[in-house]
Design a protein around this motif. Structure first.
Motif, PDB file in Angstrom:
ATOM      1  N   ALA A  54       0.862  -1.177   0.000  1.00  0.00           N
ATOM      2  CA  ALA A  54       0.000   0.000   0.000  1.00  0.00           C
ATOM      3  C   ALA A  54       0.897   1.225   0.000  1.00  0.00           C
ATOM      4  O   ALA A  54       1.811   1.323   0.831  1.00  0.00           O
ATOM      5  CB  ALA A  54      -0.909   0.003   1.223  1.00  0.00           C
ATOM      6  N   MET A  55       0.644   2.152  -0.926  1.00  0.00           N
ATOM      7  CA  MET A  55       1.491   3.333  -1.070  1.00  0.00           C
ATOM      8  C   MET A  55       0.645   4.597  -1.079  1.00  0.00           C
ATOM      9  O   MET A  55      -0.489   4.587  -1.565  1.00  0.00           O
ATOM     10  CB  MET A  55       2.318   3.276  -2.363  1.00  0.00           C
ATOM     11  N   GLY A  98      14.136  -7.603  -3.070  1.00  0.00           N
ATOM     12  CA  GLY A  98      14.399  -8.608  -4.088  1.00  0.00           C
ATOM     13  C   GLY A  98      13.141  -9.083  -4.773  1.00  0.00           C
ATOM     14  O   GLY A  98      13.126 -10.144  -5.406  1.00  0.00           O
ATOM     15  N   CYS A  99      12.058  -8.336  -4.674  1.00  0.00           N
ATOM     16  CA  CYS A  99      10.762  -8.727  -5.245  1.00  0.00           C
ATOM     17  C   CYS A  99      10.317  -7.730  -6.303  1.00  0.00           C
ATOM     18  O   CYS A  99      10.704  -6.558  -6.286  1.00  0.00           O
ATOM     19  CB  CYS A  99       9.695  -8.789  -4.157  1.00  0.00           C
ATOM     20  N   GLU A 100       9.487  -8.216  -7.231  1.00  0.00           N
ATOM     21  CA  GLU A 100       8.736  -7.303  -8.064  1.00  0.00           C
ATOM     22  C   GLU A 100       7.659  -6.661  -7.182  1.00  0.00           C
ATOM     23  O   GLU A 100       7.237  -7.236  -6.180  1.00  0.00           O
ATOM     24  CB  GLU A 100       8.091  -8.041  -9.227  1.00  0.00           C
ATOM     25  N   VAL A 101       7.226  -5.471  -7.565  1.00  0.00           N
ATOM     26  CA  VAL A 101       6.315  -4.721  -6.692  1.00  0.00           C
ATOM     27  C   VAL A 101       5.017  -4.428  -7.412  1.00  0.00           C
ATOM     28  O   VAL A 101       5.009  -3.961  -8.556  1.00  0.00           O
ATOM     29  CB  VAL A 101       6.959  -3.399  -6.211  1.00  0.00           C
ATOM     30  N   ASP A 102       3.914  -4.712  -6.750  1.00  0.00           N
ATOM     31  CA  ASP A 102       2.596  -4.282  -7.194  1.00  0.00           C
ATOM     32  C   ASP A 102       2.030  -3.399  -6.081  1.00  0.00           C
ATOM     33  O   ASP A 102       2.411  -3.546  -4.915  1.00  0.00           O
ATOM     34  CB  ASP A 102       1.688  -5.479  -7.455  1.00  0.00           C
ATOM     35  N   ALA A 103       1.140  -2.473  -6.442  1.00  0.00           N
ATOM     36  CA  ALA A 103       0.716  -1.488  -5.441  1.00  0.00           C
ATOM     37  C   ALA A 103      -0.770  -1.209  -5.491  1.00  0.00           C
ATOM     38  O   ALA A 103      -1.414  -1.334  -6.526  1.00  0.00           O
ATOM     39  CB  ALA A 103       1.491  -0.175  -5.624  1.00  0.00           C
ATOM     40  N   VAL A 104      -1.286  -0.836  -4.325  1.00  0.00           N
ATOM     41  CA  VAL A 104      -2.605  -0.237  -4.199  1.00  0.00           C
ATOM     42  C   VAL A 104      -2.411   1.113  -3.520  1.00  0.00           C
ATOM     43  O   VAL A 104      -1.364   1.369  -2.922  1.00  0.00           O
ATOM     44  CB  VAL A 104      -3.570  -1.120  -3.372  1.00  0.00           C
ATOM     45  N   VAL A 105      -3.414   1.978  -3.628  1.00  0.00           N
ATOM     46  CA  VAL A 105      -3.318   3.316  -3.057  1.00  0.00           C
ATOM     47  C   VAL A 105      -4.047   3.355  -1.714  1.00  0.00           C
ATOM     48  O   VAL A 105      -5.119   2.777  -1.557  1.00  0.00           O
ATOM     49  CB  VAL A 105      -3.953   4.372  -3.991  1.00  0.00           C
ATOM     50  N   ALA A 106      -3.442   4.037  -0.749  1.00  0.00           N
ATOM     51  CA  ALA A 106      -4.081   4.254   0.556  1.00  0.00           C
ATOM     52  C   ALA A 106      -3.743   5.651   1.034  1.00  0.00           C
ATOM     53  O   ALA A 106      -2.766   6.257   0.590  1.00  0.00           O
ATOM     54  CB  ALA A 106      -3.618   3.217   1.571  1.00  0.00           C
TER      55      ALA A 106
END
Length: 586
Positions: free
Chosen positions: A106-107, A124-132
Motif C-alpha cells: 500500500a502506497m 528482491g521482489c517485483e512490486v505491485d501497489a494499491v493506493v491508501a
C-alpha cells in the motif's frame, strides 16, 4: 506488476488531468516543493489546492489501480520483516502480502519511481501497489510494526547488551558522563521512539517523570494522561539529559526550571516540541508539548458548535471592530477556535496579524509572530508594534495583564477587530476578569462585542460504545427537566486503548454583548444578572450544550460532568452514575 503508465506518470500531471489542480497552480506547487524536502502531494495539501482524499482518489482512478482502506485490509504480518520499519516510515509504504516473487504494498504515491526502485532493491521482489491515504499508512505502520515493542526492545538492548556503554548514574555524576551517555545510540533510539509513538497516538503532551525507582513516561491523549511505559532507573539521567540537549537547555543547571524547544520531521510533518523542566526530589521532570507547525486548516463547522452558537459566532466575525474573547483553561481548545476563525475570514483584502506564544501552526496569508520576553518582546510591546503595521484584524494569544488589555481595547475602539483569550471558567466571568485587572467598566462595555467559553470532552469510541439507562435531569439555573434516552456509555476496546473514548469535541457557550448588557456592565451588575439577561437572547451554558451532545450520542454524561465540574444532587439520577461522576471529578 506496476505498468509503465504507473511509473512514468507523475503525481502533478495526474492531479492536473483529474481537474483537481489547474495547470498554472501546478507551477506554484512545484516551485514551493523545490525549496523544501516535502512530497508534492503534501505541498498541494498545505496550499489548500487539494485534500488527501482527492489525491488518493485521483491516483486510483487515473492509474486504474485499487484504493483500499487499511482499517479493513488483511495484512500478512509474517512478511513485515521483508521491509525495515525505517524504510516503511520514510517511503510511507506498508507491505500487505507476498505471492511468489511479487510483493503487494500500500502506497501513498505509487508514481514515486525512486521509491519503487528502492523497494525492489531492498526486498528482491517485483512490486505491485494499491493506493491508501498517507495518514492511514502511518497508523498501520504504527499498528503492525509496533512502536511500543520497539521501545521495549531498545530498553532490553540497553539493559542486557549495553553494559559497556551505559551505567547507572546519580545527580552528582560528572556532567561529561551524562552528556556522553545521552548521545549513545541506544539512548538516542529510545528517546526518538518515545517521541514518535506519542505523535502517532495523537498525544498533546509527553510527561517524563522521575521517581525513586524508575522513570515514568505518560502521554496526554484526548485531554487525559495515560502511563505509556516505565524506564529503568539506570537510564533516568541519560534520557533527561538527551531531552535537554535536544531543547538546547543547560544540562548543568538542575536547580531551577528551564524552557526550550526543538523541531522534528516525521512523515513530512514538521512538529514543534516545547520543553519545560521542573526540579523534583527525584530529579528533573520534563514535559514536552507537541505542536504541529503546519496544516491547521480547521473549519468552523467542524469544531462542534451548536447551530445557534455557530450562527452567532459567524456573524460576530463579520464585525469591523471590537474585541472577541475566547476563554477557558489551558488545553480547552482556545487556539484551535481562534485559528478556525482566522481561516474563515482570511482573504487578500485583509491585513491579519497575530502575536502568539508560540506560533502553534502556520496559516498561509496571515502574518504570524511570537513573543520573546527575554528580548523584551512581550504581548504588550508586540501589540503596540502591530498597530503601526496597518492591521485590519489582530489576534493576541493571551491577555495576561492590564497593559495588554488596555492596548487591545484601544485597538478595538479605533476600528480594529481584535481576537484574544483570557483564563476564566465561563463566558460571563471574562467581564469580571477584565474589570478586576483594572479596566474601567465603561471601556469593557464599549469594546467587547462577543465572548465564547469552551471545554473539550472526549467522544465515545464508536467501536465499543453501549447504551446506558435513560435518565431524567433537573438542569441547574433553569429548572428545566431534560430526559435523555439511552445515553451513550464508554466501554473500552483495543481501538481506544480500553478508555472507551476516541477523539474530542467542544462544548461552547457564547454571549453576544447587547446594548442592555453594556448598560448593565457599566452599572457593575453581578454575574448572575448578566447571565439572566443573556438568556433572553438565547444564551445556554456549556453544561446544557454538553447534555445536547450526550443526547446526540457524541459523548457520555460522566464526561460532560467531569469537564464542566458539574455535580447534581444524588437523587436526580442513579446512584451508580452518581458514584462514577464523583470518582472522575475527585
Amino acid at each position: 506488476m506496476l505498468n509503465e503508465h504507473l511509473v512514468k506518470n507523475k503525481l502533478g500531471t495526474l492531479l492536473v488531468e483529474a481537474g483537481i489542480i489547474p495547470q498554472e497552480k501546478l507551477r506554484d506547487v512545484l516551485e514551493r516543493q523545490r525549496g523544501s524536502d516535502k512530497r508534492l502531494g503534501q505541498v498541494a495539501i498545505e496550499m489548500g489546492l487539494a485534500t488527501e482524499e482527492q489525491i488518493v482518489e485521483a491516483l486510483a482512478k487515473q492509474l486504474k489501480i485499487p484504493y483500499i482502506s487499511l482499517e479493513t485490509a488483511v495484512v500478512d504480518t509474517t512478511i513485515l520483516n521483508i521491509m525495515p520499519e525505517c524504510m516503511a516510515r520514510d517511503l510511507r509504504v506498508l507491505p500487505l502480502y507476498k505471492v511468489d516473487k511479487v510483493l503487494m504494498v500500500a502506497m501513498a504515491d505509487p508514481t514515486d519511481s525512486e521509491a519503487l526502485k528502492e523497494i525492489r532493491f531492498a526486498t528482491g521482489c517485483e512490486v505491485d501497489a494499491v493506493v491508501a491515504r498517507p495518514r492511514d499508512i502511518c497508523a498501520a505502520i504504527e499498528q503492525y510494526y509496533g512502536a511500543k515493542d520497539s521501545v521495549l526492545d531498545a530498553i532490553e538492548s540497553i539493559t542486557t547488551n549495553g553494559i559497556d556503554t551505559i551505567e547507572e548514574v546519580d545527580e552528582a555524576q560528572d556532567l561529561y558522563d551524562q552528556q556522553r551517555m545521552s548521545q549513545e545510540a541506544p539512548i538516542v533510539k529510545l528517546v526518538n521512539l518515545m517521541i514518535e509513538r506519542a505523535i502517532a497516538k495523537g498525544a498533546s503532551d509527553i510527561h517524563v517523570e522521575p521517581q525513586e525507582t524508575a522513570l515514568h513516561i505518560r502521554y496526554r491523549v484526548d485531554g487525559v494522561l495515560h502511563e505509556e511505559i516505565v524506564i529503568p532507573r539506570m537510564m533516568k539521567a541519560a534520557v533527561i539529559s538527551r531531552l535537554k540537549i535536544l531543547a538546547k537547555i543547560n544540562i548543568a543547571e538542575r536547580r531551577v526550571p528551564q524552557d526550550g524547544r526543538f523541531t522534528v520531521l516525521l512523515n513530512d510533518r514538521k512538529i514543534d516540541l516545547r520543553v519545560s523542566t521542573f526540579p523534583t526530589v527525584h530529579g528533573e521532570k520534563v514535559v514536552l508539548r507537541i505542536l504541529e507547525r503546519t496544516g491547521m486548516k480547521i473549519a468552523l463547522d467542524s469544531l462542534g458548535m451548536s447551530e445557534a452558537v455557530l450562527d452567532r459566532f459567524t456573524q460576530a466575525l463579520g464585525l469591523s471592530h471590537g474585541i472577541m474573547l475566547v476563554t477557558g483553561p489551558t488545553g480547552s481548545g482556545k487556539t484551535t477556535t481562534l485559528y478556525a476563525a482566522l481561516n474563515h475570514i482570511n482573504d487578500n483584502e485583509k491585513n491579519i496579524v497575530t502575536l502568539e506564544d508560540p506560533v502553534e501552526s502556520q496559516i498561509e496569508g496571515i502574518n504570524q509572530g511570537h513573543t520573546n520576553p527575554v528580548a523584551g518582546f512581550t504581548f504588550a510591546s508586540g501589540l503596540r508594534s502591530i498597530l503601526r503595521q496597518d492591521p485590519d484584524i489582530v489576534m493576541v494569544g493571551e491577555t495576561r495583564d492590564v497593559e495588554t488589555a488596555e492596548i487591545a481595547i484601544q485597538a478595538a475602539l479605533t476600528g480594529h477587530l481584535v481576537f484574544t483569550t483570557v483564563h476564566t471558567n465561563d463566558a460571563v466571568s471574562s467581564i469580571t476578569r477584565l474589570i478586576d485587572m483594572g479596566i474601567e467598566p465603561f471601556l469593557v462595555a464599549s469594546s467587547v462585542v462577543a465572548i465564547v467559553a469552551q471545554r473539550l470532552v472526549r467522544r465515545v469510541c464508536p467501536a465499543c460504545t453501549a447504551s446506558g439507562d435513560s435518565v431524567e435531569l433537573h438542569v441547574p439555573w433553569t429548572g428545566e427537566v431534560k430526559r435523555i434516552e439511552k445515553p451513550p456509555r464508554a466501554v473500552g476496546c483495543d481501538e481506544c486503548a480500553s478508555t472507551g473514548y476516541k477523539g474530542r469535541v467542544g462544548l461552547y457557550e457564547m454571549i453576544v454583548v447587547s446594548d442592555e448588557l453594556r448598560r448593565m456592565i457599566v452599572k457593575d451588575a453581578n454575574a448572575q444578572d448578566l447571565v439572566d439577561e443573556a438568556r433572553k437572547s438565547g444564551f445556554r451554558t456549556m453544561f446544557e450544550d454538553g447534555l445536547d451532545k450526550v443526547a446526540a450520542g457524541a459523548t457520555s454524561l460522566e464526561e460532560v460532568m467531569r469537564v464542566t465540574r458539574t455535580v447534581l444532587d444524588e437523587d436526580i439520577y442513579s446512584a451508580a452514575l452518581y458514584s462514577s461522576v464523583k470518582n472522575q471529578i475527585q
